[in-house]
Design a protein around this motif. Structure first.
Motif, mmCIF file in Angstrom:
data_model
loop_
_atom_site.group_PDB
_atom_site.id
_atom_site.type_symbol
_atom_site.label_atom_id
_atom_site.label_comp_id
_atom_site.label_asym_id
_atom_site.label_seq_id
_atom_site.Cartn_x
_atom_site.Cartn_y
_atom_site.Cartn_z
ATOM 1 N N ARG A 63 39.258 57.149 81.638
ATOM 2 C CA ARG A 63 39.409 57.933 80.400
ATOM 3 C C ARG A 63 39.475 57.023 79.181
ATOM 4 O O ARG A 63 38.879 57.310 78.140
ATOM 5 N N GLU A 101 36.007 55.859 78.403
ATOM 6 C CA GLU A 101 35.243 56.927 77.745
ATOM 7 C C GLU A 101 35.614 57.027 76.271
ATOM 8 O O GLU A 101 34.741 57.174 75.411
ATOM 9 N N GLU A 102 36.908 56.964 75.972
ATOM 10 C CA GLU A 102 37.361 57.032 74.576
ATOM 11 C C GLU A 102 36.877 55.816 73.782
ATOM 12 O O GLU A 102 36.519 55.939 72.617
ATOM 13 N N THR A 103 36.885 54.652 74.426
ATOM 14 C CA THR A 103 36.391 53.450 73.759
ATOM 15 C C THR A 103 34.943 53.639 73.338
ATOM 16 O O THR A 103 34.577 53.372 72.188
ATOM 17 N N VAL A 104 34.128 54.097 74.257
ATOM 18 C CA VAL A 104 32.703 54.305 73.962
ATOM 19 C C VAL A 104 32.546 55.344 72.855
ATOM 20 O O VAL A 104 31.776 55.153 71.910
ATOM 21 N N ARG A 105 33.302 56.440 72.947
ATOM 22 C CA ARG A 105 33.207 57.495 71.942
ATOM 23 C C ARG A 105 33.596 56.980 70.552
ATOM 24 O O ARG A 105 32.892 57.218 69.566
ATOM 25 N N ILE A 106 34.707 56.254 70.483
ATOM 26 C CA ILE A 106 35.196 55.736 69.202
ATOM 27 C C ILE A 106 34.216 54.731 68.607
ATOM 28 O O ILE A 106 33.930 54.753 67.406
ATOM 29 N N LYS A 118 30.957 54.510 69.198
ATOM 30 C CA LYS A 118 29.747 55.236 68.764
ATOM 31 C C LYS A 118 30.000 55.944 67.443
ATOM 32 O O LYS A 118 29.157 55.916 66.548
ATOM 33 N N ALA A 119 31.174 56.578 67.317
ATOM 34 C CA ALA A 119 31.514 57.278 66.079
ATOM 35 C C ALA A 119 31.581 56.308 64.895
ATOM 36 O O ALA A 119 31.283 56.695 63.760
#
Length: 181
Positions: free
Chosen positions: A58, A61-66, A68-69
């Motif tokens: 998890r 996943e948050e690392t990748v999302r942050i 990318k954002a």
């Protein structure tokens, strides 16, 4: 500085480098340090993070999302490889030869550099260890250093996972005190 780290702390740092490379990042940020700490579940920091309900998958996943954002794309070091290729150096051939001679993964290029936030967190590791009267730096000191630095995407990942930094700090200090007695 790394000679003062415990074996588990060094392992966490190596895991943070591995996470950065696996995610295709040419830098190591506090988010990667967090992932490295989560990968050392038999360590003080890893244990506390898991007790707080933070799971490696998890957090990744948050690392990748942050990232990318924030507009940070995984390049896998391609700009550096392209620069070397332009002067006739075939990094992929070097990789193949290294794998054949030394085993898979023996050669990683480019080696990711630490971001200013990660450097600050690692510098705070020293202060945190000394404040607790420790000569060696453990995973708990890396996590405390990251929290004390007060900045970096690792803290954004923790916030996205609804983890209170102050509560996490108290949990780490409580574990350190319990382990010392």
């Amino acid at each position: 500085m790394f000679e003062f780290f415990t074996d588990r702390a060094r392992h966490a740092v190596v895991l943070s480098q591995d996470e950065a490379i696996a995610l295709g990042h040419d830098f190591i940020g506090t988010e990667h340090l967090l992932l490295g700490l989560l990968g050392t579940d038999r360590s003080t920091a890893g244990g506390v993070l898991h007790e707080q309900g933070i799971e490696l998958t998890r957090a990744r996943e948050e690392t990748v999302r942050i990232l990318k954002a924030a507009g940070i794309v995984a390049t896998g070091g391609q700009p550096a490889k392209d620069a070397l290729s332009s002067i006739g150096i075939d990094v992929e051939e070097i990789q193949r030869q290294a794998n054949a001679n030394f085993g898979p993964g023996a050669f990683q290029y480019p080696r990711p550099a630490y971001t200013p936030d990660a450097k600050k967190a690692l510098e705070c590791t020293l202060s945190e260890a000394r404040a607790l009267g420790q000569e060696k730096f453990g995973t708990e000191h890396i996590l405390l250093g990251m929290l004390a630095a007060g900045e970096g995407r690792g803290l954004e990942v923790l916030a996205a996972l609804r983890v209170d930094p102050d509560g996490l700090r108290e949990a780490v200090l409580s574990r350190v005190a319990r382990d010392a007695s």
